[in-house]
Design an enzyme around this catalytic site. Structure first.
Site, PDB file in Angstrom:
ATOM      1  N   PRO A   2       0.835  -1.210   0.000  1.00  0.00           N
ATOM      2  CA  PRO A   2       0.000   0.000   0.000  1.00  0.00           C
ATOM      3  C   PRO A   2       0.869   1.259   0.000  1.00  0.00           C
ATOM      4  O   PRO A   2       1.859   1.337   0.716  1.00  0.00           O
ATOM      5  CB  PRO A   2      -0.821  -0.105   1.284  1.00  0.00           C
ATOM      6  N   GLU A   3       0.510   2.217  -0.834  1.00  0.00           N
ATOM      7  CA  GLU A   3       1.225   3.488  -0.889  1.00  0.00           C
ATOM      8  C   GLU A   3       0.327   4.573  -0.289  1.00  0.00           C
ATOM      9  O   GLU A   3      -0.713   4.277   0.282  1.00  0.00           O
ATOM     10  CB  GLU A   3       1.597   3.806  -2.348  1.00  0.00           C
ATOM     11  N   HIS A  93      -2.958 -15.835  10.336  1.00  0.00           N
ATOM     12  CA  HIS A  93      -1.925 -14.792  10.398  1.00  0.00           C
ATOM     13  C   HIS A  93      -2.392 -13.533  11.128  1.00  0.00           C
ATOM     14  O   HIS A  93      -1.968 -12.432  10.808  1.00  0.00           O
ATOM     15  CB  HIS A  93      -1.411 -14.418   9.001  1.00  0.00           C
ATOM     16  N   ARG A 112       2.823 -12.211   5.450  1.00  0.00           N
ATOM     17  CA  ARG A 112       4.269 -12.223   5.224  1.00  0.00           C
ATOM     18  C   ARG A 112       5.040 -11.542   6.349  1.00  0.00           C
ATOM     19  O   ARG A 112       6.271 -11.572   6.348  1.00  0.00           O
ATOM     20  CB  ARG A 112       4.594 -11.583   3.870  1.00  0.00           C
ATOM     21  N   ARG A 146      20.432  16.068  -7.610  1.00  0.00           N
ATOM     22  CA  ARG A 146      20.665  14.658  -7.256  1.00  0.00           C
ATOM     23  C   ARG A 146      21.065  13.876  -8.489  1.00  0.00           C
ATOM     24  O   ARG A 146      20.432  13.994  -9.529  1.00  0.00           O
ATOM     25  CB  ARG A 146      19.405  14.038  -6.656  1.00  0.00           C
TER      26      ARG A 146
END
Ligand code: ZN
Length: 265
Positions: A2-3, A93, A112, A146
């Site tokens: 998820p962002e 889980h 996970r 950069r």
């Protein structure tokens, strides 16, 4: 993973569901590698505290617990927060259960176990700047000069927080910039386009409830729909919506990266 838009959507769902509720008790499972604070510390901060707010800091979900402190959840790749009635069967889980006064449970499930759970007795602040709050000058200042590829700079959470692989690819497409271009070789005008593109893509994704990739669902158990609007992400070989060239995929800093070889320079 998820962002920002997915986490924002989850946070908005949680605000509606749990603010004002009180955590009566906490159960933590045997698998301790998710815990970034000691289990007894998490229990001690959470138990008997009232959830006064939930906010997003980058990709972190922060439960504000009045004077007790804050509970910080990072979902990692497969973490989910579920709100369930007590009698609802536990998902496999499940690693933490906070029992609420409203007789519901807030459950953390993570197959996970790449998520992170921690607490602080003060106020949590994530590194980096919020892309939806930052001004153009600061945005430009963070990236210009950069020498890294612009995409890796976008993914660097110490600069901008919350932008991950999907939204970096989508924003670079909209800005017409190749992911591999060095940030130092991007002009001020292109930076303005990128700045607008990042914000536009994040806002649209939040409106759509995020992107349902892998097993992401929001706090109400609903999927987001922004994936239907992806223009390059996971469209390898499909025609570009603008010029019909096949979308290319390369690997950049270990991440699958999608772009149009014709529209992006
Ligand atoms: Zn194109």
């Amino acid at each position: 993973m998820p962002e920002l838009p997915e986490v924002e959507t989850i946070v908005r769902g949680l605000v509606k569901q749990v603010v004002g509720d009180r955590i009566e008790s906490v159960w933590i499972g045997e698998k301790k590698n998710l815990l970034k604070s000691p289990a007894r510390e998490i229990v001690s901060v959470l138990e008997h505290s009232v959830i006064t707010g939930v906010r997003r800091e980058g990709k972190h979900i922060v439960f504000e617990l009045g004077g007790a402190g804050e509970w910080i959840v990072h979902l990692g790749m497969t973490g989910r927060l579920l709100i369930a009635l007590k009698r609802t069967a536990l998902a496999r889980h499940t690693h933490l259960i906070a029992t609420l006064r409203s007789r519901r449970e807030l459950r953390y499930v993570d197959p996970r176990r790449l998520g992170r759970l921690s607490v602080t007795r003060s106020v949590f602040a994530a590194e980096g700047f919020e892309p939806l709050e930052i001004g153009l000058d600061l945005f430009h200042g963070l990236f210009r000069g950069r020498r890294t590829p612009v995409k890796s700079a976008l993914l660097n959470q110490k600069l901008l927080r919350g932008v991950g692989n999907i939204y970096a690819d989508e924003a670079l497409f909209r800005a017409g910039i190749r992911p591999r271009r060095r940030a130092s070789r991007i002009t001020r005008d292109q930076f303005s386009r990128l700045y607008e593109a990042v914000r536009e893509v994040l806002r649209e994704a939040i409106e759509a409830g995020g992107s349902s990739v892998s097993n992401y669902v929001n706090a109400d158990g609903e999927e987001g729909f922004f994936q239907l609007r992806h223009r390059v992400y996971q469209r390898t070989g499909d025609p570009c919506f603008v010029c019909k060239s096949p979308i290319k995929r390369v690997v950049l800093v270990g991440r699958g990266t999608h772009y149009c070889p014709n529209c992006q320079k």
